[in-house]
Enzyme design. Structure first.
Site, PDB file in Angstrom:
ATOM      1  N   ARG A 237       1.240   6.635   3.324  1.00 32.52           N
ATOM      2  CA  ARG A 237       1.161   7.652   4.372  1.00 32.52           C
ATOM      3  C   ARG A 237       0.220   8.752   3.896  1.00 32.52           C
ATOM      4  O   ARG A 237       0.076   9.002   2.701  1.00 32.52           O
ATOM      5  CB  ARG A 237       2.546   8.250   4.670  1.00 32.52           C
ATOM      6  CG  ARG A 237       3.485   7.338   5.443  1.00 32.52           C
ATOM      7  CD  ARG A 237       3.023   7.169   6.884  1.00 32.52           C
ATOM      8  NE  ARG A 237       3.994   6.445   7.696  1.00 32.52           N
ATOM      9  CZ  ARG A 237       4.009   5.137   7.868  1.00 32.52           C
ATOM     10  NH1 ARG A 237       3.102   4.400   7.243  1.00 32.52           N
ATOM     11  NH2 ARG A 237       4.912   4.559   8.653  1.00 32.52           N
ATOM     12  N   ASP A 261      -6.623   4.402   4.302  1.00 33.43           N
ATOM     13  CA  ASP A 261      -6.256   3.876   5.618  1.00 33.43           C
ATOM     14  C   ASP A 261      -5.340   4.838   6.374  1.00 33.43           C
ATOM     15  O   ASP A 261      -5.102   4.649   7.561  1.00 33.43           O
ATOM     16  CB  ASP A 261      -5.561   2.517   5.452  1.00 33.43           C
ATOM     17  CG  ASP A 261      -5.323   1.816   6.773  1.00 33.43           C
ATOM     18  OD1 ASP A 261      -6.298   1.673   7.552  1.00 33.43           O
ATOM     19  OD2 ASP A 261      -4.179   1.414   7.047  1.00 33.43           O
ATOM     20  N   GLU A 266      -4.004  12.176  11.953  1.00 33.46           N
ATOM     21  CA  GLU A 266      -4.554  10.953  12.542  1.00 33.46           C
ATOM     22  C   GLU A 266      -4.601  11.099  14.059  1.00 33.46           C
ATOM     23  O   GLU A 266      -3.619  11.543  14.654  1.00 33.46           O
ATOM     24  CB  GLU A 266      -3.704   9.736  12.142  1.00 33.46           C
ATOM     25  CG  GLU A 266      -3.747   9.452  10.659  1.00 33.46           C
ATOM     26  CD  GLU A 266      -2.945   8.226  10.237  1.00 33.46           C
ATOM     27  OE1 GLU A 266      -2.456   7.489  11.142  1.00 33.46           O
ATOM     28  OE2 GLU A 266      -2.800   7.997   9.033  1.00 33.46           O
ATOM     29  N   HIS A 285      -6.059   3.361  10.020  1.00 29.71           N
ATOM     30  CA  HIS A 285      -4.638   2.982   9.924  1.00 29.71           C
ATOM     31  C   HIS A 285      -4.409   1.581  10.497  1.00 29.71           C
ATOM     32  O   HIS A 285      -3.595   1.383  11.408  1.00 29.71           O
ATOM     33  CB  HIS A 285      -3.763   4.012  10.643  1.00 29.71           C
ATOM     34  CG  HIS A 285      -2.339   4.006  10.171  1.00 29.71           C
ATOM     35  ND1 HIS A 285      -1.526   5.114  10.186  1.00 29.71           N
ATOM     36  CD2 HIS A 285      -1.565   3.007   9.648  1.00 29.71           C
ATOM     37  CE1 HIS A 285      -0.325   4.821   9.723  1.00 29.71           C
ATOM     38  NE2 HIS A 285      -0.328   3.543   9.383  1.00 29.71           N
ATOM     39  N   VAL A 286      -5.118   0.616   9.936  1.00 30.72           N
ATOM     40  CA  VAL A 286      -5.071  -0.759  10.446  1.00 30.72           C
ATOM     41  C   VAL A 286      -4.515  -1.770   9.449  1.00 30.72           C
ATOM     42  O   VAL A 286      -4.277  -2.928   9.800  1.00 30.72           O
ATOM     43  CB  VAL A 286      -6.483  -1.231  10.879  1.00 30.72           C
ATOM     44  CG1 VAL A 286      -6.986  -0.410  12.044  1.00 30.72           C
ATOM     45  CG2 VAL A 286      -7.469  -1.169   9.700  1.00 30.72           C
TER      46      VAL A 286
END
Length: 324
Positions: A237, A261, A266, A285-286
């Site tokens: 995170r 990521d 976000e 964030h994938v």
């Protein structure tokens, strides 16, 4: 296959609040035609339906509606992380919380090893040289001569460790319980020994849950312990890293680079320096989302719903005291 019907009384009501709600609804109705399914498509319908829900399937728990969840007995989170419930962890004890633990490990391992390889070979520089039509041969040490440090050896971290070991890397890692060995991990460290892990690693992968103990886990002090040739990978995170301090240390050359990521905010704001830094790979964030994500979550949810209707223990139950 015949599935169990509710034990007594009115049908169980399942409330879905998720981007894949229509898919989940279709799968539930096909397998459990006797349950009631509601879809919350916006804040208004979520507010309205919350009072009717026995079960909530969602990526996040709507903590602001907790007082309306008077019938709720079970929250199935469609993510592995359940940090959305932590603010009311002391009030939600009467509700069983389960997560999607176990479906992310292999796809995130793909992501991490691909990123490690790209950074190790400095493919970013190759891409820049290709754009300029420059021919610049160089030698690179085998990855098998490098050390992968995994901070957090849960289901995801353990999968990353096994994948790193499979390509010949030396793998070290940290976890709360160091009494039992972890497959693929050459040396275990407790969280108190994080400094030593950072000093020994060529690649540091953050795979910890978002809990109070991991907030701002990596900042300037920790980055300055790492090797100048080392790379940082964050698939945990954004809150695990003090982002401003990471930016400063990347610009100063304290570490060689980073694959990120997840971020403090976000989507990552367009003016964030990370977007344009030559030693940083930014992804949206994938890492933990395979193309069949909904099906994988439903395998867990479907089994749990069957158990729920039969009043049997659920799988993937979260320890709210620990946060995972």
């Amino acid at each position: 296959m015949t599935f169990p019907r509710p034990m007594a009384g009115e049908a169980v009501t399942i409330l879905i609040n998720d981007t894949a709600a229509d898919q989940y609804s279709e799968l539930i109705r096909e397998r459990f035609p006797y349950v009631r399914v509601l879809i919350a498509r916006d804040a208004s319908s979520l507010h309205e339906y919350m009072t009717d829900a026995d079960v909530l399937l969602s990526s996040r728990f709507p903590v602001h509606l907790f007082d309306r969840a008077r019938r709720l007995r079970w929250f199935q989170c469609s993510n592995a992380g359940v940090d959305s419930v932590l603010p009311i962890g002391d009030r939600i004890k009467g509700i069983t919380v389960t997560n999607a633990r176990g479906i992310h490990g292999e796809i995130i391992s793909d992501f991490v090893i691909a990123g490690v390889t790209i950074m190790h070979w400095n493919f970013l520089q190759f891409f820049r040289e290709q754009a300029r039509r420059e021919w610049r041969p160089r030698d690179v040490a085998p990855l098998a001569e490098r050390t992968l440090g995994v901070v957090g050896l849960g289901s995801i971290g353990s999968a990353i460790a096994r994948r790193g070991k499979s390509i010949g890397m030396r793998v070290i890692g940290s976890r709360r319980d160091v009494s039992q060995p972890v497959a693929g991990v050459d040396k275990l460290f407790s969280p108190n020994d994080l400094a030593e892990l950072l000093q020994l690693s060529d690649f540091v992968v953050l795979a910890v849950p978002q809990v109070p103990a991991t907030t701002s886990l990596i900042g300037r002090k920790q980055l300055q312990l790492m090797r100048r040739t080392a790379f940082l990978v964050n698939i945990a995170r954004g809150s695990v890293i003090v982002e401003r301090e990471l930016i400063d240390e990347l610009q100063a050359g304290t570490i060689a680079g980073a694959l990120l990521d997840v971020f403090e905010r976000e989507p990552l704001p367009p003016d964030n320096p990370l977007w344009t830094m030559p030693n940083v790979i930014v992804t949206p964030h994938v890492a933990g989302y395979p193309s069949d994500y909904t099906r994988r979550v439903f395998e867990i949810f479907g089994e749990n719903l069957q158990r729920f209707l039969q009043m049997q223990p659920l799988r993937n139950v979260v320890d709210l005291d620990r946060g995972y």
